[in-house]
Design an enzyme around this catalytic site. Structure first.
Site, mmCIF file in Angstrom:
data_model
loop_
_atom_site.group_PDB
_atom_site.id
_atom_site.type_symbol
_atom_site.label_atom_id
_atom_site.label_comp_id
_atom_site.label_asym_id
_atom_site.label_seq_id
_atom_site.Cartn_x
_atom_site.Cartn_y
_atom_site.Cartn_z
ATOM 1 N N ASP A 102 34.687 2.969 16.053
ATOM 2 C CA ASP A 102 35.494 2.400 17.134
ATOM 3 C C ASP A 102 35.028 2.970 18.465
ATOM 4 O O ASP A 102 34.431 4.056 18.521
ATOM 5 C CB ASP A 102 36.980 2.755 16.939
ATOM 6 C CG ASP A 102 37.540 2.120 15.678
ATOM 7 O OD1 ASP A 102 36.958 1.149 15.182
ATOM 8 O OD2 ASP A 102 38.572 2.634 15.194
HETATM 9 N N1 URA Z 1 38.176 4.451 10.734
HETATM 10 C C1 URA Z 1 38.713 4.129 11.935
HETATM 11 O O1 URA Z 1 39.906 3.862 12.038
HETATM 12 N N2 URA Z 1 37.893 4.112 13.004
HETATM 13 C C2 URA Z 1 36.591 4.420 12.954
HETATM 14 O O2 URA Z 1 35.910 4.399 13.973
HETATM 15 C C3 URA Z 1 36.047 4.772 11.712
HETATM 16 C C4 URA Z 1 36.853 4.776 10.599
#
Ligand code: URA
Length: 241
Positions: A102
């Site tokens: 993310d």
């Molecule tokens: N899980 C999440 O919620 N975000 C990420 O970036 C990776 C795994």
């Protein structure tokens, strides 16, 4: 393969720099100066030098990036992408981030031009481990830890078994979680489903390879041969292809 392409793929310069340097007689192939960037060579067998230094070309490149916040894990986006953190010869066509973190998640992101390995690392078939350090609010106790480990209903799926460790006294607001799937916002949704929210997330390991603690956010390096072998093993290959 064209000589200018060979040099840029070897990571020693961009393609346009390669063109200039070839024209300036700075490049030899098998001991002879070559001045034509369009000359074709066999990348597996040719012996090439640039400015007197031997160039080593490899078909595939594997880069460990310590992703900072604010960058999108994609090759193209309206905002800044992780590819902008790399020199142009690795941000070109063929290179891609292996999986998505993310925009606010930091840590180990593999960038490669090895489409087959990249695909296998992300395939649910191979159950590749991904470990994250997290902080959460409110803090969680043993019961929630076990629930996260056993599987959580996050709407579209019930998550597969995970490994969760908590730091210090319980309830704890920090720890690590290892998952083998890679659903959209998976860890955030898992915590949300058990009544807590992720406040920070850092990927510290992927396919058995650990984030290099000497890399600052935004820095990158090539994987070592041993790390490449570890990734290959994580998808059930014993040898590099
Ligand atoms: N899980 C999440 O919620 N975000 C990420 O970036 C990776 C795994």
């Amino acid at each position: 393969m064209r000589l200018d392409k060979y040099l840029s793929e070897a990571g020693v310069c961009t393609r346009s720099e390669a063109t200039k340097r070839i024209r300036k007689s700075e490049v030899t192939v098998n001991g002879a100066v070559v001045r034509d960037p369009s000359v074709h060579i066999d990348p597996e067998t040719a012996s090439v030098t640039l400015g007197g230094e031997t160039v080593s070309w490899r078909k595939f490149t594997y880069i460990m990036l310590n992703k900072p916040q604010g960058y999108v894990s994609a090759t193209e986006d309206r905002g800044p992408t992780v590819m902008e953190l790399l020199p142009p010869q690795y941000a070109r066509k063929g290179f891609f981030p292996c999986g998505r973190l993310d925009i606010d998640t930091v840590g180990f992101l593999l960038i490669t031009n090895d489409g087959v390995l990249g695909h296998e690392l992300l395939s649910p078939k191979h159950h590749v481990d991904k470990t994250y350090r997290f902080t959460c609010d409110p803090a969680i106790g043993e019961e929630v830890r076990q629930h996260l480990e056993e599987g959580v209903d996050i709407g579209d799926i019930v998550t597969k078994p995970a490994v969760v460790t908590l730091d210090g006294d319980l309830p704890a607001s920090a720890g690590t979680i290892t998952i083998r799937e890679g659903k959209f916002h998976q860890i955030k949704r898992m915590f949300h489903a058990v009544g807590s929210e992720i406040t920070s997330l850092e990927r510290i390991s992927f396919g058995g390879v650990t984030l290099d603690g000497t890399l600052a956010r935004g820095e990158w390096r090539f994987l070592t041969a041993e790390e490449e072998a570890t990734l290959q093993r994580s998808v059930g290959r014993s040898e590099k292809i």
